[in-house]
Design a protein around this motif. Structure first.
Motif, PDB file in Angstrom:
ATOM      1  N   ASP A 242       0.894  -1.256   0.309  1.00 12.34           N
ATOM      2  CA  ASP A 242      -0.019   0.034  -0.007  1.00 12.34           C
ATOM      3  C   ASP A 242       1.019   1.265  -0.083  1.00 12.34           C
ATOM      4  OD1 ASP A 242      -2.068  -1.747   0.109  1.00 12.34           O
ATOM      5  OD2 ASP A 242      -2.894  -1.098   2.240  1.00 12.34           O
TER       6      ASP A 242
ATOM      7  N   THR B  58      -4.315   4.290 -10.917  1.00 12.08           N
ATOM      8  CA  THR B  58      -5.040   3.064 -10.733  1.00 12.08           C
ATOM      9  C   THR B  58      -3.987   2.000 -11.069  1.00 12.08           C
ATOM     10  OG1 THR B  58      -6.995   3.904 -11.470  1.00 12.08           O
ATOM     11  CG2 THR B  58      -7.011   1.682 -11.703  1.00 12.08           C
TER      12      THR B  58
ATOM     13  N   LYS C 169      -8.511  -6.843 -10.556  1.00 10.82           N
ATOM     14  CA  LYS C 169      -8.705  -5.974  -9.662  1.00 10.82           C
ATOM     15  C   LYS C 169      -8.180  -4.772  -9.690  1.00 10.82           C
ATOM     16  CE  LYS C 169      -8.221  -5.707  -4.424  1.00 10.82           C
ATOM     17  NZ  LYS C 169      -7.713  -6.661  -3.318  1.00 10.82           N
TER      18      LYS C 169
ATOM     19  N   ARG D 294      -7.217  -0.963  -7.946  1.00 13.01           N
ATOM     20  CA  ARG D 294      -6.918   0.015  -6.602  1.00 13.01           C
ATOM     21  C   ARG D 294      -6.504   1.290  -7.151  1.00 13.01           C
ATOM     22  NH1 ARG D 294      -4.144  -2.579  -1.716  1.00 13.01           N
ATOM     23  NH2 ARG D 294      -5.227  -0.791  -0.560  1.00 13.01           N
TER      24      ARG D 294
ATOM     25  N   GLU E 129      -7.071   6.345  -0.773  1.00 12.74           N
ATOM     26  CA  GLU E 129      -7.524   5.274  -1.616  1.00 12.74           C
ATOM     27  C   GLU E 129      -9.100   5.818  -2.251  1.00 12.74           C
ATOM     28  OE1 GLU E 129      -7.747   0.643  -2.544  1.00 12.74           O
ATOM     29  OE2 GLU E 129      -6.972   1.303  -0.438  1.00 12.74           O
TER      30      GLU E 129
ATOM     31  N   PHE F 221     -12.667   4.863  -4.233  1.00 14.21           N
ATOM     32  CA  PHE F 221     -13.531   3.600  -4.714  1.00 14.21           C
ATOM     33  C   PHE F 221     -14.486   4.108  -5.904  1.00 14.21           C
ATOM     34  CE2 PHE F 221     -11.875   2.875  -0.443  1.00 14.21           C
ATOM     35  CZ  PHE F 221     -11.110   1.422  -0.878  1.00 14.21           C
TER      36      PHE F 221
ATOM     37  N   GLU G  60     -13.143  -6.079 -10.134  1.00 16.79           N
ATOM     38  CA  GLU G  60     -13.195  -5.957  -8.522  1.00 16.79           C
ATOM     39  C   GLU G  60     -12.791  -4.403  -8.144  1.00 16.79           C
ATOM     40  OE1 GLU G  60     -11.312  -8.076  -4.719  1.00 16.79           O
ATOM     41  OE2 GLU G  60     -10.900  -8.951  -6.587  1.00 16.79           O
ATOM     42  N   ILE G  61     -13.558  -4.002  -7.620  1.00 14.02           N
ATOM     43  CA  ILE G  61     -13.192  -2.627  -6.814  1.00 14.02           C
ATOM     44  C   ILE G  61     -13.676  -2.476  -5.394  1.00 14.02           C
ATOM     45  CG2 ILE G  61     -13.277   0.082  -7.032  1.00 14.02           C
ATOM     46  CD1 ILE G  61     -14.214  -0.568  -9.866  1.00 14.02           C
ATOM     47  N   GLY G  62     -12.851  -2.588  -4.564  1.00 14.51           N
ATOM     48  CA  GLY G  62     -13.258  -2.640  -3.293  1.00 14.51           C
ATOM     49  C   GLY G  62     -14.034  -3.839  -2.709  1.00 14.51           C
ATOM     50  N   GLN G  63     -15.243  -3.588  -2.421  1.00  9.53           N
ATOM     51  CA  GLN G  63     -16.232  -4.914  -1.993  1.00  9.53           C
ATOM     52  C   GLN G  63     -16.832  -5.405  -3.275  1.00  9.53           C
ATOM     53  OE1 GLN G  63     -15.602  -6.485   0.926  1.00  9.53           O
ATOM     54  NE2 GLN G  63     -13.726  -4.847   1.107  1.00  9.53           N
ATOM     55  N   GLU G  64     -17.040  -4.595  -4.370  1.00  8.25           N
ATOM     56  CA  GLU G  64     -17.974  -4.742  -5.391  1.00  8.25           C
ATOM     57  C   GLU G  64     -17.197  -5.477  -6.365  1.00  8.25           C
ATOM     58  OE1 GLU G  64     -21.171  -3.122  -3.992  1.00  8.25           O
ATOM     59  OE2 GLU G  64     -20.803  -1.800  -5.712  1.00  8.25           O
TER      60      GLU G  64
ATOM     61  N   ALA H 280     -19.691   5.747  -4.749  1.00 10.17           N
ATOM     62  CA  ALA H 280     -18.934   6.775  -3.870  1.00 10.17           C
ATOM     63  C   ALA H 280     -20.165   7.838  -3.775  1.00 10.17           C
ATOM     64  CB  ALA H 280     -17.753   7.246  -4.437  1.00 10.17           C
TER      65      ALA H 280
END
Length: 290
Positions: free
Chosen positions: A33, A49, A60, A62, A70, A72, A103-107, A165
């Protein structure tokens, strides 16, 4: 020494040096990170990104701001990464529209890519609209934006809207009023701090052209003063306008970034979730050596 492919792509742009620039880094699986944040600071773009292998999607993603926050949601940060991969031939043939999962964060969200007249175009679905409480007292908001109280319209009222967001949607009198906004960072942070909103989307549209809006975006909460094209704000704006009866034909075109000299056009269609579409121009390719 580690070498990573990287570069810049102008998103929501029809020509180089317009739209919203995004830094992209491929093969970022082994980066910490802290390294991602430092690389984002090195690029010093609104967002950088990082493309990473995923166990539940094709890739994925980030994304980090230059200040290291960070972020999302499926906006220019996600669309630009896929356009980068598509333009460089990393996704195979796109002569026929193909759908990928990100995959972005929890989605995990779909994105459709297609080669149209020699350019890769992306259509990206966001999540369903979530609304929070509307602002009751708009005087502090007007003061924070450097506007008069009667410059802010209350139909629909200023309200946080979220399709990935949360941002505060603020309708003002006309495009000239949008351009006249001169926010005070401290005051705007204080207003946003009393809501669930991350950034502030100031917009205008005319009653006779409800399918076209003009906007600017400010997000001091993540160190992003003004952004030239904000997909995570455009999607909830379209959904919010539809939910309040202010959108026709479930489509919205937004002009943003003009005040910054980075004119951008974002197109949203409700399906019923917001679907954001656009193309981009790769302006820089290179290698990061660590």
């Amino acid at each position: 020494m580690v070498e990573l492919a990287a570069g810049l792509i102008d998103v929501f742009a029809d020509s180089a040096l317009t739209g919203n620039p995004l830094a992209v880094v491929q093969g970022a699986d082994d980066l910490s990170d802290d390294e991602m944040r430092r690389i984002a600071g090195e690029f010093n773009q609104a967002e950088t990104t990082f493309i990473i292998r995923s166990t539940c999607a094709d890739w994925k993603l980030r994304s980090f701001t230059a200040s290291g926050a960070e972020v999302f949601g499926a906006g220019h940060n996600a669309l630009g990464a896929w356009l980068w991969l598509g333009e460089l031939g990393k996704l195979g043939s796109l002569a026929i529209a193909r759908t990928f999962q990100q995959e972005i964060g929890q989605e995990v969200l779909p994105i459709e890519l297609e080669l149209i007249e020699g350019r890769v175009h992306g259509r990206m679905r966001q999540t369903s609209l979530r609304l929070s409480d509307a602002l009751i007292d708009v005087a502090p908001l007007a003061d924070a934006l450097g506007l008069l109280l009667n410059d802010i319209l209350c139909e629909p009222p200023p309200r946080p809207a979220d399709t990935g967001a949360a941002h505060l949607m603020v309708r003002v009198r006309n495009p000239a009023t949008v351009d006249a906004a001169l926010p005070d960072a401290g005051k705007l942070l204080a207003v946003l701090g009393k809501t669930v909103a991350e950034g502030c989307y100031v917009y205008a549209f005319e009653a006779d052209t409800p399918s076209v809006a003009y906007a600017r975006f400010f997000n001091p909460t993540v160190g992003l003063w003004e952004d030239s094209a904000t997909g995570t704000a455009a999607g909830p704006l379209a959904a919010y306008l539809a939910a309040t009866g202010n959108l026709q034909n479930n489509e919205l075109a937004i002009e943003q970034g003009t005040k910054m000299g980075r004119r951008s056009f974002l197109h949203i269609r409700l399906t019923p979730e917001p679907e954001l579409s656009g193309a981009g121009i790769i302006v820089l390719r290179g290698v990061i050596r660590l």
